[in-house]
Design a protein around this motif. Structure first.
Motif, mmCIF file in Angstrom:
data_model
loop_
_atom_site.group_PDB
_atom_site.id
_atom_site.type_symbol
_atom_site.label_atom_id
_atom_site.label_comp_id
_atom_site.label_asym_id
_atom_site.label_seq_id
_atom_site.Cartn_x
_atom_site.Cartn_y
_atom_site.Cartn_z
ATOM 1 N N PRO A 157 0.826 -1.209 0.000
ATOM 2 C CA PRO A 157 0.000 0.000 0.000
ATOM 3 C C PRO A 157 0.863 1.263 0.000
ATOM 4 N N LEU A 158 0.350 2.318 -0.567
ATOM 5 C CA LEU A 158 1.075 3.594 -0.614
ATOM 6 C C LEU A 158 0.675 4.436 0.577
ATOM 7 N N VAL A 159 1.142 4.029 1.749
ATOM 8 C CA VAL A 159 0.820 4.734 2.988
ATOM 9 C C VAL A 159 2.109 5.000 3.754
ATOM 10 N N GLU A 160 2.155 6.147 4.406
ATOM 11 C CA GLU A 160 3.303 6.498 5.230
ATOM 12 C C GLU A 160 3.490 5.462 6.341
ATOM 13 N N GLU A 161 4.730 5.197 6.678
ATOM 14 C CA GLU A 161 5.120 4.311 7.781
ATOM 15 C C GLU A 161 4.843 2.825 7.516
ATOM 16 N N GLU A 162 4.525 2.465 6.256
ATOM 17 C CA GLU A 162 4.336 1.045 5.983
ATOM 18 C C GLU A 162 5.633 0.273 6.223
ATOM 19 N N VAL A 163 6.770 0.900 5.944
ATOM 20 C CA VAL A 163 8.045 0.228 6.197
ATOM 21 C C VAL A 163 8.220 -0.059 7.680
ATOM 22 N N ALA A 180 8.582 -3.773 9.260
ATOM 23 C CA ALA A 180 9.735 -4.060 10.116
ATOM 24 C C ALA A 180 9.289 -4.549 11.490
ATOM 25 N N GLY A 181 8.177 -3.992 11.988
ATOM 26 C CA GLY A 181 7.696 -4.361 13.311
ATOM 27 C C GLY A 181 7.289 -5.814 13.435
ATOM 28 N N ARG A 182 6.992 -6.476 12.311
ATOM 29 C CA ARG A 182 6.695 -7.915 12.372
ATOM 30 C C ARG A 182 7.943 -8.718 12.707
ATOM 31 N N ILE A 183 9.113 -8.154 12.384
ATOM 32 C CA ILE A 183 10.375 -8.845 12.627
ATOM 33 C C ILE A 183 10.917 -8.508 14.014
ATOM 34 N N GLY A 184 10.891 -7.223 14.370
ATOM 35 C CA GLY A 184 11.409 -6.802 15.668
ATOM 36 C C GLY A 184 11.594 -5.296 15.699
ATOM 37 N N PRO A 185 12.148 -4.774 16.776
ATOM 38 C CA PRO A 185 12.382 -3.324 16.889
ATOM 39 C C PRO A 185 13.326 -2.821 15.808
ATOM 40 N N MET A 186 13.049 -1.624 15.321
ATOM 41 C CA MET A 186 13.922 -1.008 14.319
ATOM 42 C C MET A 186 15.229 -0.569 14.969
ATOM 43 N N ARG A 187 16.307 -0.664 14.199
ATOM 44 C CA ARG A 187 17.631 -0.258 14.676
ATOM 45 C C ARG A 187 17.804 1.247 14.429
ATOM 46 N N PRO A 237 15.009 15.857 -10.135
ATOM 47 C CA PRO A 237 13.857 16.167 -9.278
ATOM 48 C C PRO A 237 12.852 17.092 -9.958
ATOM 49 N N ASN A 238 13.233 17.701 -11.056
ATOM 50 C CA ASN A 238 12.302 18.577 -11.766
ATOM 51 C C ASN A 238 11.298 17.798 -12.607
ATOM 52 N N THR A 239 11.529 16.506 -12.793
ATOM 53 C CA THR A 239 10.621 15.694 -13.614
ATOM 54 C C THR A 239 9.617 14.914 -12.782
ATOM 55 N N GLY A 240 9.671 14.999 -11.482
ATOM 56 C CA GLY A 240 8.725 14.288 -10.631
ATOM 57 C C GLY A 240 9.311 14.026 -9.262
ATOM 58 N N LYS A 241 8.443 13.586 -8.356
ATOM 59 C CA LYS A 241 8.865 13.339 -6.988
ATOM 60 C C LYS A 241 9.424 11.927 -6.827
ATOM 61 N N ARG A 242 10.371 11.809 -5.924
ATOM 62 C CA ARG A 242 10.950 10.503 -5.567
ATOM 63 C C ARG A 242 11.054 10.448 -4.057
ATOM 64 N N HIS A 243 10.364 9.482 -3.440
ATOM 65 C CA HIS A 243 10.308 9.413 -1.981
ATOM 66 C C HIS A 243 10.353 7.949 -1.540
ATOM 67 N N LEU A 244 11.394 7.612 -0.804
ATOM 68 C CA LEU A 244 11.526 6.293 -0.191
ATOM 69 C C LEU A 244 11.598 6.474 1.323
ATOM 70 N N GLN A 245 11.046 5.516 2.048
ATOM 71 C CA GLN A 245 11.204 5.491 3.503
ATOM 72 C C GLN A 245 11.993 4.249 3.871
ATOM 73 N N GLY A 246 12.914 4.415 4.818
ATOM 74 C CA GLY A 246 13.794 3.310 5.154
ATOM 75 C C GLY A 246 13.975 3.119 6.637
ATOM 76 N N THR A 247 14.478 1.954 6.978
ATOM 77 C CA THR A 247 14.844 1.647 8.361
ATOM 78 C C THR A 247 15.846 0.499 8.332
ATOM 79 N N TYR A 248 16.364 0.163 9.495
ATOM 80 C CA TYR A 248 17.322 -0.938 9.630
ATOM 81 C C TYR A 248 16.804 -1.960 10.638
ATOM 82 N N LEU A 249 17.248 -3.194 10.467
ATOM 83 C CA LEU A 249 16.936 -4.275 11.402
ATOM 84 C C LEU A 249 18.221 -5.033 11.735
#
Length: 399
Positions: free
Chosen positions: A177-183, A187-194, A371-383
């Protein structure tokens, strides 16, 4: 700590617990047929013609009864400080090894559990669940798991995702899904984020006044994240929410595979990068994190264990004058192999896709984007790797 009693165990019998021999006791395996006492040990023989020797103190130390293991946590209560002066009486009863000790303590051992832990085969890991690492071959493509399968209650998709990540060092998740905080939710299914100096969860997009090259639109050569940390993050998750800009394709290379190619082509260059510590350092207004370590770290058997490779945060090269030219030659050789198209994979992440990879094995990068041709947004975390292996064991046990 108070020693648990059989009565205490009966009161808590309804609570779930993990017996140290539970997996073996429910698995098919060779039957124990004979136990012969010989001085300071017992010799066991199974119906598959294998035999093994176990010292008395080892067996006493591994007794799994409620007096020797806490009935709920299964943590060891027995402390192996004294030698066993009087050997116990050993017999095979209903296929199990039964030991009656001089102090009237009785231990029971499952035959399959013992067979898996034969000391003559001490290098073998019993009930191996975590898959061994598999090097990438030319034309390697990552395994793909759908978001729906990953989230199913039975855990089959999640197991497939974990096994692929642990085996190959990289796996794709599709159709999320295209929702904020999905990452964060995944990650929370595996364990706490690093958490690091960039936070527990971070946004990867072009922004003003960046403190990291990832927050610019420039191309990023292959690298590992945070090699300036004493313990760099193990696993990185990157979830794509937007990718409308031209360019920005993701690139990956298996550092372990390329390191072995380097060893084949130039043992001396491999030796230099694995034996020569150099400085890595990150500095901004709030942090100054530094470490001195080799680019290729080896395990006790001489195999690659970790890659630290990040040209942006290599600090001043502090080496003796007569070693400098040789180090640069080795570094250049490794760089060229990593960036050889034969050893890379490249693709554009689509919105709703998540890439997960072993940051201490797999190097990642990206092409420049506009960046002038469109938006690029990734959300990340570590485990942490330990949490992935733990989760796989739990899911396999539930199965």
């Amino acid at each position: 700590m108070q020693t648990a009693t059989p009565q205490h165990d009966e009161q808590n019998a309804a609570r779930p617990r993990i017996d140290m021999g539970e997996l073996a006791a429910h698995a098919e395996g060779p039957a124990l047929v004979d136990a012969v006492t010989t001085g300071a040990r017992v010799t066991l023989r199974w119906d598959d013609d294998t035999q093994a020797h176990f010292p008395w103190l080892w067996l006493r130390d591994h007794c799994a009864c409620v007096e020797c293991r806490h009935p709920l946590t299964r943590e060891r209560l027995f402390i192996p400080l004294d030698d066993i002066e009087t050997p116990p009486a050993a017999q095979v009863v209903d296929g199990n090894l039964l030991l009656s000790w001089a102090d009237n303590h009785v231990s029971r051992f499952d035959p399959v559990w013992l067979h898996q832990r034969r000391l003559e085969n001490a290098a073998f890991t019993p009930a191996q669940i975590v898959p061994p690492r598999r090097p990438w071959h030319v034309g390697f493509t990552p395994e793909r798991v759908s978001h729906t399968d990953f989230m199913e209650e039975e855990g089959g998709g999640e197991r497939q995702w974990l096994e692929a990540l642990l085996r190959d060092g990289l796996v794709l998740l599709d159709d999320g899904p295209l929702v904020e905080e999905e990452v964060s939710r995944l990650a929370g299914r595996i364990g706490p984020m690093r958490a690091t100096n960039f936070g527990a969860r971070f946004d990867v997009r072009s922004k003003p006044n960046p403190n990291n090259a990832a927050y610019t639109p420039i191309a990023l050569a292959l690298h590992t994240d945070l090699p300036n940390w004493r313990q760099p993050p193990d696993i990185q998750l990157l979830y794509c929410l937007q990718n409308e800009a031209e360019g920005g394709e993701s690139t990956f290379a298996d550092g372990f595979t390329v390191a072995e190619i380097l060893r084949q082509e130039s043992p001396e260059h491999f030796r230099i990068l694995s034996e020569t510590p150099i400085d890595f350092r990150f500095q901004d207004e709030e942090h100054d994190i530094a470490i001195r370590a080799p680019i290729i770290e080896l395990d006790e058997d001489g195999r690659p264990l970790e890659i630290r490779f990040n040209n942006w945060i290599r600090d001043t090269l502090r080496l003796p004058l007569h070693d400098v030219d040789a180090w640069y030659a080795a570094y250049r050789h490794f760089w060229q192999l990593l960036h050889d198209p034969r050893h890379q994979i490249e693709f554009a992440l689509a919105p709703g896709q998540m890439i997960a990879f072993d940051n201490r094995r797999v190097l990642h990068g990206r092409r420049a984007f506009d960046p002038n041709t469109g938006k690029r947004h990734l959300q990340g975390t570590y485990l942490d790797l330990d949490l992935l292996e733990s989760r796989l064991r739990v899911l396999s046990r539930q199965r």
